[in-house]
Design a protein around this motif. Structure first.
Motif, PDB file in Angstrom:
ATOM      1  N   ASN A 306      56.259 -17.405  15.615  1.00 28.92           N
ATOM      2  CA  ASN A 306      55.753 -17.637  14.263  1.00 28.92           C
ATOM      3  C   ASN A 306      56.811 -17.270  13.224  1.00 28.92           C
ATOM      4  O   ASN A 306      57.973 -17.029  13.564  1.00 28.92           O
ATOM      5  CB  ASN A 306      54.438 -16.887  14.036  1.00 28.92           C
ATOM      6  N   GLU A 307      56.431 -17.195  11.962  1.00 29.80           N
ATOM      7  CA  GLU A 307      57.402 -17.060  10.884  1.00 29.80           C
ATOM      8  C   GLU A 307      58.157 -15.741  10.889  1.00 29.80           C
ATOM      9  O   GLU A 307      59.269 -15.659  10.366  1.00 29.80           O
ATOM     10  CB  GLU A 307      56.716 -17.240   9.536  1.00 29.80           C
ATOM     11  N   ASP A 308      57.597 -14.700  11.520  1.00 28.39           N
ATOM     12  CA  ASP A 308      58.303 -13.420  11.605  1.00 28.39           C
ATOM     13  C   ASP A 308      58.490 -12.953  13.044  1.00 28.39           C
ATOM     14  O   ASP A 308      58.883 -11.818  13.286  1.00 28.39           O
ATOM     15  CB  ASP A 308      57.580 -12.353  10.787  1.00 28.39           C
ATOM     16  N   SER A 309      58.206 -13.833  14.002  1.00 30.06           N
ATOM     17  CA  SER A 309      58.365 -13.552  15.442  1.00 30.06           C
ATOM     18  C   SER A 309      57.460 -12.435  15.942  1.00 30.06           C
ATOM     19  O   SER A 309      57.687 -11.891  17.032  1.00 30.06           O
ATOM     20  CB  SER A 309      59.830 -13.209  15.778  1.00 30.06           C
ATOM     21  N   SER A 310      56.427 -12.111  15.185  1.00 32.37           N
ATOM     22  CA  SER A 310      55.539 -11.019  15.603  1.00 32.37           C
ATOM     23  C   SER A 310      54.701 -11.382  16.820  1.00 32.37           C
ATOM     24  O   SER A 310      54.085 -10.506  17.436  1.00 32.37           O
ATOM     25  CB  SER A 310      54.620 -10.620  14.435  1.00 32.37           C
ATOM     26  N   ASN A 311      54.672 -12.674  17.202  1.00 29.66           N
ATOM     27  CA  ASN A 311      53.926 -13.101  18.388  1.00 29.66           C
ATOM     28  C   ASN A 311      54.796 -13.182  19.634  1.00 29.66           C
ATOM     29  O   ASN A 311      54.343 -13.664  20.680  1.00 29.66           O
ATOM     30  CB  ASN A 311      53.272 -14.461  18.138  1.00 29.66           C
ATOM     31  N   LEU A 312      56.041 -12.749  19.551  1.00 31.84           N
ATOM     32  CA  LEU A 312      56.992 -12.936  20.659  1.00 31.84           C
ATOM     33  C   LEU A 312      56.509 -12.288  21.956  1.00 31.84           C
ATOM     34  O   LEU A 312      56.538 -12.914  23.022  1.00 31.84           O
ATOM     35  CB  LEU A 312      58.361 -12.363  20.273  1.00 31.84           C
ATOM     36  N   VAL A 313      56.095 -11.034  21.895  1.00 38.53           N
ATOM     37  CA  VAL A 313      55.644 -10.332  23.098  1.00 38.53           C
ATOM     38  C   VAL A 313      54.436 -11.035  23.693  1.00 38.53           C
ATOM     39  O   VAL A 313      54.357 -11.255  24.913  1.00 38.53           O
ATOM     40  CB  VAL A 313      55.315  -8.858  22.774  1.00 38.53           C
ATOM     41  N   GLU A 314      53.503 -11.428  22.840  1.00 37.09           N
ATOM     42  CA  GLU A 314      52.301 -12.137  23.304  1.00 37.09           C
ATOM     43  C   GLU A 314      52.653 -13.443  24.001  1.00 37.09           C
ATOM     44  O   GLU A 314      52.077 -13.788  25.043  1.00 37.09           O
ATOM     45  CB  GLU A 314      51.375 -12.406  22.116  1.00 37.09           C
ATOM     46  N   VAL A 315      53.603 -14.185  23.443  1.00 37.75           N
ATOM     47  CA  VAL A 315      54.009 -15.456  24.048  1.00 37.75           C
ATOM     48  C   VAL A 315      54.553 -15.233  25.448  1.00 37.75           C
ATOM     49  O   VAL A 315      54.154 -15.919  26.403  1.00 37.75           O
ATOM     50  CB  VAL A 315      55.061 -16.169  23.170  1.00 37.75           C
ATOM     51  N   PHE A 316      55.458 -14.292  25.590  1.00 37.86           N
ATOM     52  CA  PHE A 316      56.046 -14.047  26.913  1.00 37.86           C
ATOM     53  C   PHE A 316      54.994 -13.553  27.903  1.00 37.86           C
ATOM     54  O   PHE A 316      55.011 -13.925  29.073  1.00 37.86           O
ATOM     55  CB  PHE A 316      57.186 -13.037  26.815  1.00 37.86           C
ATOM     56  N   GLU A 317      54.092 -12.720  27.451  1.00 34.59           N
ATOM     57  CA  GLU A 317      53.093 -12.161  28.364  1.00 34.59           C
ATOM     58  C   GLU A 317      52.066 -13.197  28.799  1.00 34.59           C
ATOM     59  O   GLU A 317      51.550 -13.136  29.913  1.00 34.59           O
ATOM     60  CB  GLU A 317      52.381 -10.991  27.687  1.00 34.59           C
ATOM     61  N   GLN A 318      51.771 -14.186  27.940  1.00 31.65           N
ATOM     62  CA  GLN A 318      50.677 -15.102  28.207  1.00 31.65           C
ATOM     63  C   GLN A 318      51.103 -16.527  28.555  1.00 31.65           C
ATOM     64  O   GLN A 318      50.260 -17.365  28.863  1.00 31.65           O
ATOM     65  CB  GLN A 318      49.744 -15.137  26.990  1.00 31.65           C
ATOM     66  N   SER A 319      52.398 -16.819  28.544  1.00 33.63           N
ATOM     67  CA  SER A 319      52.849 -18.188  28.766  1.00 33.63           C
ATOM     68  C   SER A 319      52.667 -18.619  30.221  1.00 33.63           C
ATOM     69  O   SER A 319      53.390 -18.178  31.113  1.00 33.63           O
ATOM     70  CB  SER A 319      54.330 -18.333  28.375  1.00 33.63           C
ATOM     71  N   GLU A 320      51.722 -19.504  30.458  1.00 36.12           N
ATOM     72  CA  GLU A 320      51.516 -20.056  31.796  1.00 36.12           C
ATOM     73  C   GLU A 320      52.660 -21.000  32.164  1.00 36.12           C
ATOM     74  O   GLU A 320      53.030 -21.110  33.344  1.00 36.12           O
ATOM     75  CB  GLU A 320      50.180 -20.799  31.848  1.00 36.12           C
ATOM     76  N   PHE A 321      53.213 -21.667  31.161  1.00 33.87           N
ATOM     77  CA  PHE A 321      54.320 -22.590  31.396  1.00 33.87           C
ATOM     78  C   PHE A 321      55.543 -21.855  31.943  1.00 33.87           C
ATOM     79  O   PHE A 321      56.102 -22.236  32.978  1.00 33.87           O
ATOM     80  CB  PHE A 321      54.672 -23.307  30.095  1.00 33.87           C
ATOM     81  N   LEU A 322      55.985 -20.786  31.264  1.00 33.50           N
ATOM     82  CA  LEU A 322      57.163 -20.050  31.724  1.00 33.50           C
ATOM     83  C   LEU A 322      56.918 -19.410  33.081  1.00 33.50           C
ATOM     84  O   LEU A 322      57.794 -19.405  33.951  1.00 33.50           O
ATOM     85  CB  LEU A 322      57.554 -18.984  30.697  1.00 33.50           C
TER      86      LEU A 322
END
Length: 405
Positions: A306-322
Protein backbone atom coordinates in the motif's frame (compact mmCIF):
# COMPACT_ATOMS: atom_id res chain seq x y z
CA UNK A 1 44.02 -26.59 -0.57
CA UNK A 2 47.74 -25.83 -0.36
CA UNK A 3 49.60 -23.49 2.00
CA UNK A 4 50.04 -21.00 -0.84
CA UNK A 5 46.30 -21.01 -1.44
CA UNK A 6 45.58 -20.33 2.24
CA UNK A 7 48.04 -17.43 2.12
CA UNK A 8 46.31 -16.10 -0.99
CA UNK A 9 42.95 -16.31 0.81
CA UNK A 10 44.32 -14.32 3.76
CA UNK A 11 45.65 -11.64 1.41
CA UNK A 12 42.25 -11.42 -0.27
CA UNK A 13 40.45 -11.14 3.06
CA UNK A 14 42.81 -8.39 4.20
CA UNK A 15 42.15 -6.24 1.13
CA UNK A 16 38.95 -4.75 2.59
CA UNK A 17 40.41 -3.57 5.94
CA UNK A 18 43.61 -2.36 4.25
CA UNK A 19 42.06 -0.61 1.24
CA UNK A 20 38.76 0.75 2.55
CA UNK A 21 37.75 3.50 4.93
CA UNK A 22 37.77 2.16 8.54
CA UNK A 23 34.28 3.53 9.20
CA UNK A 24 32.96 1.67 6.16
CA UNK A 25 34.63 -1.54 7.31
CA UNK A 26 32.96 -1.18 10.71
CA UNK A 27 29.55 -0.52 9.11
CA UNK A 28 30.01 -3.56 6.90
CA UNK A 29 31.05 -5.79 9.80
CA UNK A 30 28.21 -4.71 12.08
CA UNK A 31 25.28 -3.77 9.80
CA UNK A 32 25.89 -6.48 7.23
CA UNK A 33 27.84 -9.11 9.13
CA UNK A 34 26.48 -9.21 12.67
CA UNK A 35 22.93 -8.11 11.92
CA UNK A 36 22.72 -10.54 8.99
CA UNK A 37 23.89 -13.41 11.16
CA UNK A 38 21.10 -12.70 13.63
CA UNK A 39 18.59 -12.26 10.81
CA UNK A 40 19.47 -15.59 9.21
CA UNK A 41 19.11 -17.35 12.56
CA UNK A 42 15.68 -15.79 13.10
CA UNK A 43 14.61 -16.72 9.57
CA UNK A 44 15.82 -20.29 10.01
CA UNK A 45 13.88 -20.63 13.27
CA UNK A 46 10.69 -19.30 11.67
CA UNK A 47 11.03 -21.81 8.84
CA UNK A 48 11.79 -24.71 11.17
CA UNK A 49 8.84 -23.94 13.46
CA UNK A 50 6.41 -23.33 10.61
CA UNK A 51 5.78 -19.77 11.76
CA UNK A 52 4.30 -17.12 9.44
CA UNK A 53 6.63 -16.50 6.51
CA UNK A 54 8.84 -13.47 5.98
CA UNK A 55 11.91 -13.58 3.70
CA UNK A 56 15.42 -13.16 5.04
CA UNK A 57 16.18 -10.43 2.52
CA UNK A 58 14.17 -8.18 0.22
CA UNK A 59 15.24 -6.91 -3.17
CA UNK A 60 13.73 -3.51 -4.01
CA UNK A 61 13.54 -2.21 -7.59
CA UNK A 62 12.99 1.49 -6.99
CA UNK A 63 12.45 2.56 -10.62
CA UNK A 64 11.95 1.24 -14.14
CA UNK A 65 13.97 4.14 -15.58
CA UNK A 66 17.38 3.27 -17.00
CA UNK A 67 20.06 4.93 -19.09
CA UNK A 68 20.74 1.69 -21.01
CA UNK A 69 18.68 -0.83 -23.02
CA UNK A 70 20.44 -4.14 -22.45
CA UNK A 71 19.63 -7.22 -24.49
CA UNK A 72 17.83 -9.86 -22.45
CA UNK A 73 16.98 -7.50 -19.59
CA UNK A 74 13.54 -7.79 -17.98
CA UNK A 75 13.21 -4.05 -17.33
CA UNK A 76 10.82 -2.25 -19.70
CA UNK A 77 12.70 0.18 -22.00
CA UNK A 78 11.34 3.66 -21.34
CA UNK A 79 9.33 2.45 -18.34
CA UNK A 80 8.31 5.16 -15.87
CA UNK A 81 7.03 3.22 -12.87
CA UNK A 82 8.70 4.05 -9.55
CA UNK A 83 8.11 3.46 -5.86
CA UNK A 84 7.42 6.51 -3.74
CA UNK A 85 9.93 7.50 -1.04
CA UNK A 86 7.22 6.70 1.50
CA UNK A 87 6.88 3.16 0.14
CA UNK A 88 10.64 2.52 0.13
CA UNK A 89 10.96 3.86 3.66
CA UNK A 90 8.04 1.67 4.71
CA UNK A 91 9.52 -1.50 3.17
CA UNK A 92 12.72 -0.96 5.14
CA UNK A 93 10.90 -0.04 8.36
CA UNK A 94 8.58 -3.06 8.23
CA UNK A 95 11.47 -5.40 7.39
CA UNK A 96 13.47 -4.22 10.37
CA UNK A 97 10.58 -5.26 12.61
CA UNK A 98 11.20 -8.81 11.37
CA UNK A 99 14.95 -8.57 11.96
CA UNK A 100 15.98 -7.91 8.34
CA UNK A 101 18.53 -5.10 7.87
CA UNK A 102 20.00 -5.92 4.45
CA UNK A 103 18.46 -4.84 1.14
CA UNK A 104 19.31 -5.08 -2.53
CA UNK A 105 18.47 -1.86 -4.37
CA UNK A 106 17.80 -2.38 -8.08
CA UNK A 107 16.20 -0.60 -11.04
CA UNK A 108 16.27 0.12 -13.92
CA UNK A 109 19.19 2.23 -12.81
CA UNK A 110 18.70 3.09 -9.12
CA UNK A 111 21.01 6.12 -9.29
CA UNK A 112 18.35 7.79 -11.45
CA UNK A 113 16.01 7.75 -8.44
CA UNK A 114 15.98 11.17 -6.79
CA UNK A 115 16.06 11.07 -3.01
CA UNK A 116 17.46 7.53 -2.74
CA UNK A 117 20.46 8.56 -0.64
CA UNK A 118 18.21 10.49 1.75
CA UNK A 119 16.21 7.32 2.41
CA UNK A 120 19.38 5.30 2.93
CA UNK A 121 20.73 7.96 5.27
CA UNK A 122 17.59 7.67 7.40
CA UNK A 123 18.27 3.96 7.88
CA UNK A 124 21.89 4.11 9.00
CA UNK A 125 21.43 0.83 10.91
CA UNK A 126 20.87 -1.07 7.63
CA UNK A 127 23.16 -2.15 4.79
CA UNK A 128 22.37 -1.70 1.10
CA UNK A 129 23.77 -3.39 -2.00
CA UNK A 130 23.27 -0.99 -4.91
CA UNK A 131 22.94 -2.78 -8.28
CA UNK A 132 24.14 -0.23 -10.86
CA UNK A 133 25.75 -0.03 -14.28
CA UNK A 134 28.25 2.41 -12.74
CA UNK A 135 27.98 5.02 -15.48
CA UNK A 136 26.46 7.59 -13.12
CA UNK A 137 29.02 7.09 -10.34
CA UNK A 138 31.04 10.27 -10.37
CA UNK A 139 33.56 11.11 -7.66
CA UNK A 140 30.87 13.26 -6.04
CA UNK A 141 28.45 10.31 -5.96
CA UNK A 142 31.14 7.93 -4.69
CA UNK A 143 32.12 10.23 -1.85
CA UNK A 144 28.44 10.69 -0.97
CA UNK A 145 28.20 6.92 -0.59
CA UNK A 146 31.34 6.99 1.54
CA UNK A 147 29.76 9.58 3.81
CA UNK A 148 26.67 7.39 4.21
CA UNK A 149 28.88 4.40 4.97
CA UNK A 150 26.26 1.67 4.53
CA UNK A 151 26.27 1.11 0.75
CA UNK A 152 28.24 -1.36 -1.33
CA UNK A 153 27.90 -0.58 -5.05
CA UNK A 154 27.64 -3.70 -7.22
CA UNK A 155 28.64 -2.54 -10.69
CA UNK A 156 27.38 -4.53 -13.67
CA UNK A 157 30.00 -5.26 -16.34
CA UNK A 158 28.57 -7.34 -19.18
CA UNK A 159 31.70 -7.70 -21.25
CA UNK A 160 34.78 -5.86 -22.41
CA UNK A 161 34.57 -2.94 -24.85
CA UNK A 162 32.94 -4.48 -27.92
CA UNK A 163 30.63 -6.84 -26.04
CA UNK A 164 29.50 -4.13 -23.59
CA UNK A 165 28.46 -1.79 -26.39
CA UNK A 166 26.65 -4.55 -28.24
CA UNK A 167 24.82 -5.94 -25.20
CA UNK A 168 23.93 -2.60 -23.65
CA UNK A 169 22.85 -0.52 -26.61
CA UNK A 170 25.28 2.41 -26.31
CA UNK A 171 28.86 3.32 -27.13
CA UNK A 172 31.77 3.58 -24.68
CA UNK A 173 29.83 1.73 -21.96
CA UNK A 174 32.86 -0.21 -20.70
CA UNK A 175 35.06 2.89 -20.34
CA UNK A 176 32.30 4.87 -18.64
CA UNK A 177 31.67 1.99 -16.26
CA UNK A 178 35.38 1.79 -15.46
CA UNK A 179 35.27 5.49 -14.64
CA UNK A 180 32.64 4.68 -12.01
CA UNK A 181 34.79 1.81 -10.72
CA UNK A 182 37.76 4.15 -10.29
CA UNK A 183 35.61 6.72 -8.48
CA UNK A 184 34.62 4.01 -5.99
CA UNK A 185 38.24 3.05 -5.50
CA UNK A 186 39.23 6.67 -4.89
CA UNK A 187 36.49 6.98 -2.25
CA UNK A 188 37.79 3.78 -0.56
CA UNK A 189 34.41 2.07 -0.83
CA UNK A 190 33.74 -1.64 -0.42
CA UNK A 191 32.42 -2.48 -3.88
CA UNK A 192 31.92 -5.30 -6.34
CA UNK A 193 31.31 -6.17 -9.97
CA UNK A 194 28.55 -8.34 -11.40
CA UNK A 195 28.23 -10.22 -14.67
CA UNK A 196 25.36 -12.10 -16.28
CA UNK A 197 27.23 -14.86 -18.09
CA UNK A 198 26.02 -15.82 -21.57
CA UNK A 199 27.60 -17.25 -24.71
CA UNK A 200 28.76 -13.90 -26.08
CA UNK A 201 30.55 -12.64 -22.95
CA UNK A 202 31.84 -15.99 -21.66
CA UNK A 203 35.28 -15.63 -23.35
CA UNK A 204 35.68 -12.08 -21.97
CA UNK A 205 34.62 -12.66 -18.39
CA UNK A 206 35.18 -16.28 -17.37
CA UNK A 207 38.96 -16.34 -17.03
CA UNK A 208 41.64 -15.51 -14.48
CA UNK A 209 42.88 -12.51 -16.48
CA UNK A 210 39.51 -10.79 -16.04
CA UNK A 211 39.48 -11.53 -12.29
CA UNK A 212 42.97 -10.09 -11.96
CA UNK A 213 41.92 -6.99 -13.93
CA UNK A 214 39.02 -6.35 -11.55
CA UNK A 215 41.21 -6.81 -8.49
CA UNK A 216 43.75 -4.39 -9.94
CA UNK A 217 40.96 -1.83 -10.40
CA UNK A 218 40.15 -2.13 -6.69
CA UNK A 219 37.06 -4.35 -6.88
CA UNK A 220 36.62 -6.55 -3.79
CA UNK A 221 34.07 -9.10 -4.96
CA UNK A 222 32.76 -10.51 -8.23
CA UNK A 223 29.22 -11.83 -8.53
CA UNK A 224 28.57 -14.27 -11.37
CA UNK A 225 24.97 -14.75 -12.59
CA UNK A 226 23.57 -17.05 -15.25
CA UNK A 227 22.00 -15.15 -18.14
CA UNK A 228 18.21 -15.47 -18.32
CA UNK A 229 16.77 -14.51 -21.74
CA UNK A 230 13.69 -12.61 -20.57
CA UNK A 231 12.07 -9.24 -21.19
CA UNK A 232 10.61 -7.68 -24.33
CA UNK A 233 13.66 -8.56 -26.46
CA UNK A 234 15.10 -11.86 -25.20
CA UNK A 235 17.99 -13.49 -27.01
CA UNK A 236 17.44 -17.21 -26.49
CA UNK A 237 20.46 -18.13 -28.61
CA UNK A 238 22.72 -16.39 -26.09
CA UNK A 239 21.72 -18.67 -23.19
CA UNK A 240 24.36 -21.08 -21.88
CA UNK A 241 24.11 -24.79 -22.57
CA UNK A 242 24.55 -27.49 -19.90
CA UNK A 243 28.27 -27.95 -20.50
CA UNK A 244 28.92 -24.20 -20.33
CA UNK A 245 27.02 -23.92 -17.02
CA UNK A 246 28.97 -26.89 -15.66
CA UNK A 247 32.24 -25.28 -16.80
CA UNK A 248 31.21 -22.00 -15.14
CA UNK A 249 30.56 -23.77 -11.84
CA UNK A 250 33.88 -25.61 -12.10
CA UNK A 251 35.69 -22.36 -12.86
CA UNK A 252 34.13 -20.61 -9.86
CA UNK A 253 35.09 -23.41 -7.47
CA UNK A 254 38.66 -23.54 -8.79
CA UNK A 255 39.17 -19.77 -8.68
CA UNK A 256 37.91 -19.56 -5.11
CA UNK A 257 41.04 -21.39 -4.00
CA UNK A 258 43.32 -18.37 -4.51
CA UNK A 259 41.50 -15.53 -6.32
CA UNK A 260 42.55 -11.95 -5.39
CA UNK A 261 38.89 -11.04 -4.74
CA UNK A 262 35.81 -12.80 -3.38
CA UNK A 263 33.73 -14.71 -5.93
CA UNK A 264 30.00 -14.78 -5.24
CA UNK A 265 27.07 -16.70 -6.72
CA UNK A 266 23.71 -17.81 -5.35
CA UNK A 267 23.01 -20.88 -7.48
CA UNK A 268 24.69 -23.75 -5.63
CA UNK A 269 25.01 -24.90 -2.02
CA UNK A 270 28.15 -26.16 -0.27
CA UNK A 271 27.80 -29.61 -1.84
CA UNK A 272 27.27 -28.32 -5.37
CA UNK A 273 23.52 -28.94 -5.36
CA UNK A 274 21.59 -26.37 -7.34
CA UNK A 275 19.15 -24.08 -5.58
CA UNK A 276 16.80 -21.19 -6.21
CA UNK A 277 17.08 -18.42 -3.57
CA UNK A 278 13.42 -17.50 -3.97
CA UNK A 279 12.30 -21.13 -3.58
CA UNK A 280 14.18 -21.34 -0.28
CA UNK A 281 12.39 -18.19 0.86
CA UNK A 282 15.65 -16.36 1.37
CA UNK A 283 14.66 -13.49 -0.89
CA UNK A 284 11.68 -11.99 -2.68
CA UNK A 285 11.26 -8.78 -4.66
CA UNK A 286 9.29 -5.53 -4.66
CA UNK A 287 8.77 -4.08 -8.15
CA UNK A 288 8.78 -0.36 -9.13
CA UNK A 289 4.99 -0.55 -9.22
CA UNK A 290 4.77 -1.93 -5.69
CA UNK A 291 4.13 -5.56 -6.65
CA UNK A 292 5.35 -8.24 -4.24
CA UNK A 293 7.08 -10.64 -6.63
CA UNK A 294 8.75 -14.05 -6.41
CA UNK A 295 11.99 -12.71 -7.94
CA UNK A 296 12.96 -9.76 -10.18
CA UNK A 297 12.64 -11.54 -13.57
CA UNK A 298 9.17 -12.94 -12.76
CA UNK A 299 7.16 -9.78 -13.33
CA UNK A 300 3.69 -10.95 -12.39
CA UNK A 301 2.09 -10.88 -8.97
CA UNK A 302 -1.10 -11.09 -6.93
CA UNK A 303 -0.33 -8.65 -4.12
CA UNK A 304 0.86 -5.06 -3.89
CA UNK A 305 2.17 -2.93 -1.05
CA UNK A 306 0.00 0.00 0.00
CA UNK A 307 0.98 3.67 0.06
CA UNK A 308 3.23 3.34 3.12
CA UNK A 309 4.06 -0.40 2.87
CA UNK A 310 2.41 -1.03 6.23
CA UNK A 311 0.80 -4.19 4.77
CA UNK A 312 4.15 -5.75 3.78
CA UNK A 313 4.35 -8.29 6.62
CA UNK A 314 0.71 -9.28 6.10
CA UNK A 315 1.27 -9.81 2.38
CA UNK A 316 4.24 -12.11 2.90
CA UNK A 317 2.51 -14.06 5.66
CA UNK A 318 -0.75 -14.56 3.76
CA UNK A 319 0.27 -14.80 0.09
CA UNK A 320 -0.95 -18.13 -1.27
CA UNK A 321 0.64 -17.27 -4.62
CA UNK A 322 4.19 -16.87 -3.25
CA UNK A 323 3.82 -19.93 -1.02
CA UNK A 324 2.64 -22.08 -3.93
CA UNK A 325 5.39 -20.84 -6.23
CA UNK A 326 8.02 -21.63 -3.58
CA UNK A 327 6.55 -25.10 -3.14
CA UNK A 328 6.08 -25.90 -6.84
CA UNK A 329 9.51 -24.58 -7.82
CA UNK A 330 11.26 -26.63 -5.13
CA UNK A 331 9.31 -29.81 -5.87
CA UNK A 332 10.05 -29.97 -9.58
CA UNK A 333 13.67 -28.81 -9.74
CA UNK A 334 16.43 -27.18 -7.74
CA UNK A 335 17.10 -24.87 -10.66
CA UNK A 336 15.49 -21.82 -12.27
CA UNK A 337 11.91 -22.29 -13.43
CA UNK A 338 12.27 -19.47 -15.98
CA UNK A 339 15.10 -21.28 -17.72
CA UNK A 340 13.95 -24.86 -17.33
CA UNK A 341 10.16 -24.72 -17.62
CA UNK A 342 8.70 -21.34 -18.70
CA UNK A 343 5.51 -23.10 -19.80
CA UNK A 344 4.81 -24.41 -16.30
CA UNK A 345 5.65 -21.00 -14.90
CA UNK A 346 3.02 -19.45 -17.17
CA UNK A 347 0.47 -22.04 -15.99
CA UNK A 348 1.19 -21.24 -12.33
CA UNK A 349 0.85 -17.53 -13.00
CA UNK A 350 -2.50 -18.06 -14.72
CA UNK A 351 -3.67 -20.42 -11.97
CA UNK A 352 -3.29 -17.64 -9.39
CA UNK A 353 -4.81 -14.94 -11.61
CA UNK A 354 -1.67 -12.84 -11.38
CA UNK A 355 -1.38 -9.50 -13.15
CA UNK A 356 1.44 -8.05 -15.23
CA UNK A 357 3.41 -5.64 -13.06
CA UNK A 358 5.25 -3.84 -15.86
CA UNK A 359 4.55 -0.87 -18.09
CA UNK A 360 4.64 -3.00 -21.26
CA UNK A 361 1.93 -5.53 -20.16
CA UNK A 362 3.26 -8.36 -22.32
CA UNK A 363 5.02 -10.53 -19.72
CA UNK A 364 2.71 -13.57 -19.77
CA UNK A 365 2.90 -13.70 -23.57
CA UNK A 366 6.70 -13.52 -23.32
CA UNK A 367 6.81 -16.54 -21.00
CA UNK A 368 4.47 -18.51 -23.25
CA UNK A 369 6.74 -17.80 -26.23
CA UNK A 370 9.88 -18.91 -24.40
CA UNK A 371 11.40 -22.33 -24.94
CA UNK A 372 13.25 -24.21 -22.17
CA UNK A 373 17.01 -23.73 -22.01
CA UNK A 374 19.67 -25.29 -19.82
CA UNK A 375 19.60 -24.60 -16.09
CA UNK A 376 22.08 -25.13 -13.29
CA UNK A 377 20.33 -28.18 -11.78
CA UNK A 378 22.48 -30.94 -13.24
CA UNK A 379 22.01 -34.07 -11.14
CA UNK A 380 25.08 -36.28 -10.96
CA UNK A 381 27.45 -33.45 -11.97
CA UNK A 382 27.60 -31.64 -8.63
CA UNK A 383 30.88 -29.90 -7.78
CA UNK A 384 31.27 -29.36 -4.01
CA UNK A 385 33.01 -26.30 -2.63
CA UNK A 386 36.73 -26.86 -2.01
CA UNK A 387 37.55 -23.62 -0.22
CA UNK A 388 36.90 -24.00 3.54
CA UNK A 389 35.65 -20.42 3.93
CA UNK A 390 33.12 -20.66 1.10
CA UNK A 391 32.02 -24.10 2.26
CA UNK A 392 31.29 -22.73 5.73
CA UNK A 393 29.42 -19.70 4.37
CA UNK A 394 27.35 -21.84 2.03
CA UNK A 395 26.39 -24.25 4.81
CA UNK A 396 25.23 -21.33 6.92
CA UNK A 397 23.48 -19.25 4.29
CA UNK A 398 22.65 -21.48 1.32
CA UNK A 399 21.62 -24.92 2.52
CA UNK A 400 18.02 -24.63 1.35
CA UNK A 401 16.17 -24.01 4.63
CA UNK A 402 14.14 -27.18 4.12
CA UNK A 403 12.78 -26.10 0.72
CA UNK A 404 13.99 -29.26 -1.01
CA UNK A 405 12.76 -31.84 1.47
Amino acid sequence: MTINQYIANIKTAMRVPLECSPRLVWKFAYNFGWRNLKNINQFEKRQAKGEPFFPAFIMISVTESCNLTCSGCWVTPGGKKALTPKQIDGIITESKKKGSYFFGILGGEPLLYKGLFEIIEKHSDCYFQLFTNGMLITEEVAFRMKKLGNITPLISIEGLKEESDQRRGKNDVFDKTLSGVRACKKAKLIFGAAASICKSNYPDLVNREYINLLAKEGIHYLWYYIYRPVGPHPNMENALNEDEIYALRKFIVEQRKDAPLFIIETYWDAYGNALCPAATGMSHHISPGGAVEFCPPIQMAREFINEDSSNLVEVFEQSEFLADLRKQTAQNSRGCIILEDPGRLAQLLEKHNTVDTTTRNTVLKEYKNMVPVAGHDQRGREIPEQNVFYKLMKKKYFFGFGAYG
